[in-house]
Design a protein around this motif. Structure first.
Motif, short mmCIF file in Angstrom:
data_model
loop_
_atom_site.label_atom_id
_atom_site.label_comp_id
_atom_site.label_asym_id
_atom_site.label_seq_id
_atom_site.Cartn_x
_atom_site.Cartn_y
_atom_site.Cartn_z
N THR A 178 0.81 -1.23 0.00
CA THR A 178 0.00 0.00 0.00
C THR A 178 0.84 1.27 0.00
N GLN A 179 2.15 1.16 0.15
CA GLN A 179 2.97 2.38 0.11
C GLN A 179 3.65 2.57 -1.25
N PHE A 180 3.36 1.67 -2.19
CA PHE A 180 3.91 1.79 -3.55
C PHE A 180 2.84 2.33 -4.48
N GLY A 181 3.22 3.28 -5.34
CA GLY A 181 2.29 3.77 -6.36
C GLY A 181 2.16 2.74 -7.47
N PRO A 182 1.12 2.90 -8.33
CA PRO A 182 0.87 1.92 -9.40
C PRO A 182 2.02 1.76 -10.38
N THR A 183 2.84 2.81 -10.55
CA THR A 183 3.96 2.69 -11.51
C THR A 183 5.29 2.44 -10.78
N GLU A 184 5.23 2.21 -9.49
CA GLU A 184 6.47 2.01 -8.72
C GLU A 184 6.89 0.53 -8.69
N ASP A 185 7.96 0.25 -7.91
CA ASP A 185 8.68 -1.02 -8.04
C ASP A 185 8.25 -2.11 -7.05
N PHE A 186 6.96 -2.13 -6.66
CA PHE A 186 6.54 -3.17 -5.69
C PHE A 186 6.89 -4.58 -6.16
N LYS A 187 6.57 -4.88 -7.41
CA LYS A 187 6.77 -6.26 -7.93
C LYS A 187 8.25 -6.63 -8.01
N THR A 188 9.09 -5.64 -8.37
CA THR A 188 10.51 -5.94 -8.58
C THR A 188 11.37 -5.63 -7.36
N TYR A 189 10.75 -5.13 -6.27
CA TYR A 189 11.52 -4.78 -5.08
C TYR A 189 12.36 -6.01 -4.67
N PRO A 190 13.67 -5.82 -4.40
CA PRO A 190 14.52 -7.00 -4.14
C PRO A 190 14.10 -7.76 -2.88
N ARG A 191 14.12 -9.06 -2.99
CA ARG A 191 13.73 -9.91 -1.86
C ARG A 191 14.73 -11.06 -1.73
N ASP A 192 15.17 -11.38 -0.52
CA ASP A 192 16.01 -12.55 -0.27
C ASP A 192 15.85 -12.94 1.21
N THR A 193 14.77 -13.66 1.47
CA THR A 193 14.40 -13.96 2.85
C THR A 193 15.45 -14.78 3.58
N GLU A 194 16.02 -15.79 2.90
CA GLU A 194 16.99 -16.65 3.59
C GLU A 194 18.21 -15.85 4.05
N ARG A 195 18.69 -14.98 3.16
CA ARG A 195 19.84 -14.14 3.52
C ARG A 195 19.47 -13.19 4.66
N ASP A 196 18.29 -12.58 4.59
CA ASP A 196 17.84 -11.67 5.65
C ASP A 196 17.79 -12.40 7.00
N LEU A 197 17.23 -13.60 6.99
CA LEU A 197 17.08 -14.33 8.26
C LEU A 197 18.45 -14.67 8.85
N ALA A 198 19.40 -15.05 7.99
CA ALA A 198 20.76 -15.36 8.47
C ALA A 198 21.38 -14.11 9.10
N MET A 199 21.18 -12.96 8.46
CA MET A 199 21.75 -11.71 9.00
C MET A 199 21.11 -11.36 10.34
N LEU A 200 19.81 -11.53 10.44
CA LEU A 200 19.10 -11.19 11.69
C LEU A 200 19.49 -12.15 12.81
N ARG A 201 19.69 -13.43 12.44
CA ARG A 201 20.09 -14.42 13.45
C ARG A 201 21.46 -14.05 14.03
N LYS A 202 22.35 -13.63 13.15
CA LYS A 202 23.71 -13.24 13.56
C LYS A 202 23.68 -12.06 14.54
N GLU A 203 22.70 -11.17 14.37
CA GLU A 203 22.60 -10.01 15.27
C GLU A 203 21.77 -10.33 16.52
N ARG A 204 21.45 -11.60 16.72
CA ARG A 204 20.71 -12.06 17.90
C ARG A 204 19.31 -11.46 18.01
N THR A 205 18.65 -11.39 16.87
CA THR A 205 17.25 -10.99 16.85
C THR A 205 16.45 -12.12 17.50
N ASP A 206 15.46 -11.78 18.31
CA ASP A 206 14.67 -12.82 18.98
C ASP A 206 13.51 -13.29 18.12
N ILE A 207 12.83 -12.31 17.50
CA ILE A 207 11.60 -12.66 16.75
C ILE A 207 11.60 -11.92 15.42
#
Ligand code: AMP
Length: 278
Positions: free
Chosen positions: A57-86
């Motif tokens: 809902t924060q992306f306009g119709p011509t903006e990059d919602f669909k192509t916005y970069p995503r890499d969940t596995e990498r994100d989770l590894a980085m958050l785990r390393k920083e001792r994120t709880d949840i």
């Protein structure tokens, strides 16, 4: 590290959390700017929650919602390393079920700059942030100065609506050549990546001119514009010298101000800002 994919799961984890909760909302594709927020939250709270949600809902119709970069596995590894709880990572359907019809609008501070170039953007931001705050119930939320107007909008909303948490704004983390870290930097081709350094160069110029005693904002804006115009791949959307609290454009600098800009480098829209002393 626990992962909540539904609102119910997140609320259950929250109920079991003891002590203060530090919360870092993100759209994922994490970098050191995000991790600086997580580190600060870790240092200041008993429990650290991060969210990964590319909010449609924060992306306009011509903006990059669909192509916005995503890499969940990498994100989770980085958050785990920083001792994120949840980590809270809901789907769009979970956050906006059929029939969703309630929106939060912060007036005035959203009129200019990002608000005028991205109609509806802050309505989407304010709404999702209220939802996230209601679900996570943080003691403190950590935001980046990189998105200075967004931080102001959220602070204003929290104050106006008497929301029960503290907003902490952390400095912008930059690459060694000054480019502000951003998930969108991945869009830049090598030549564009080089051209993108012009944003921080223009902001540094504003600081230096002020340092030499220049207080006329029109002069500073013109110098910044002229510097950016020398970069063939850059196309300016706005260059602003504004009151750091209200985002109102100024003619004279007589207090600390926010120099900010939005520039397209090829197809990629980048924003950045620095505080300039009064
Ligand atoms: P985003 O994932 O882009 O929505 O950003 C999530 C949070 O990280 C926001 O509060 C941003 O302001 C913050 N953030 C993004 N880039 C940076 C950066 N380079 N330095 C500090 N904070 C950042």
């Amino acid at each position: 590290m626990q992962i909540a994919r539904t609102i119910a799961e997140m609320k259950t984890f929250r109920m079991k959390s003891l002590g203060s909760v530090g919360f870092v909302p993100t759209m994922g594709y994490l970098h050191d700017g995000h991790l600086a927020l997580v580190k600060q939250a870790r240092a200041e709270n008993s429990v650290v929650v991060a969210s990964i949600f590319v909010n449609p809902t924060q992306f306009g119709p011509t903006e990059d919602f669909k192509t916005y970069p995503r890499d969940t596995e990498r994100d989770l590894a980085m958050l785990r390393k920083e001792r994120t709880d949840i980590v809270f990572m809901p789907t769009a359907e979970e956050m906006y079920p059929e029939g969703f019809n309630s929106w939060v609008e912060v007036e005035k501070v959203t009129d200019r700059l990002e608000g005028s170039y991205r109609p509806g953007h802050f309505k989407g931001v304010a709404t999702v942030v209220v939802k996230l705050f209601n679900i996570v119930e943080p003691t403190r939320a950590y935001l980046g100065q990189k998105d200075a107007q967004q931080a102001l909008v959220i602070k204003k909303m929290v104050a106006d609506l008497n929301m029960n948490l503290e907003i902490i704004v952390a400095p912008t983390v930059r690459e060694s050549d000054g480019l502000a870290m951003s998930s969108r930097n991945v869009y830049l081709k090598p030549q564009e990546r080089q051209a993108a350094t012009v944003l921080f160069k223009a902001l540094t110029l504003a600081r230096n001119l002020r340092g030499k005693g220049e207080s006329n904002t029109e002069t500073i804006r013109q110098e910044m514009t002229s510097l950016i115009s020398k970069e063939p791949l850059a196309k300016i959307e706005y260059v602003s010298i504004a009151d750091a609290e209200t985002m109102e454009e100024l003619t004279e600098i007589d207090k600390p101000v926010l120099a900010s800009l939005a520039v397209r480098i090829g197809k990629t829209r980048l924003i950045d800002n620095v505080l300039v002393s009064g």
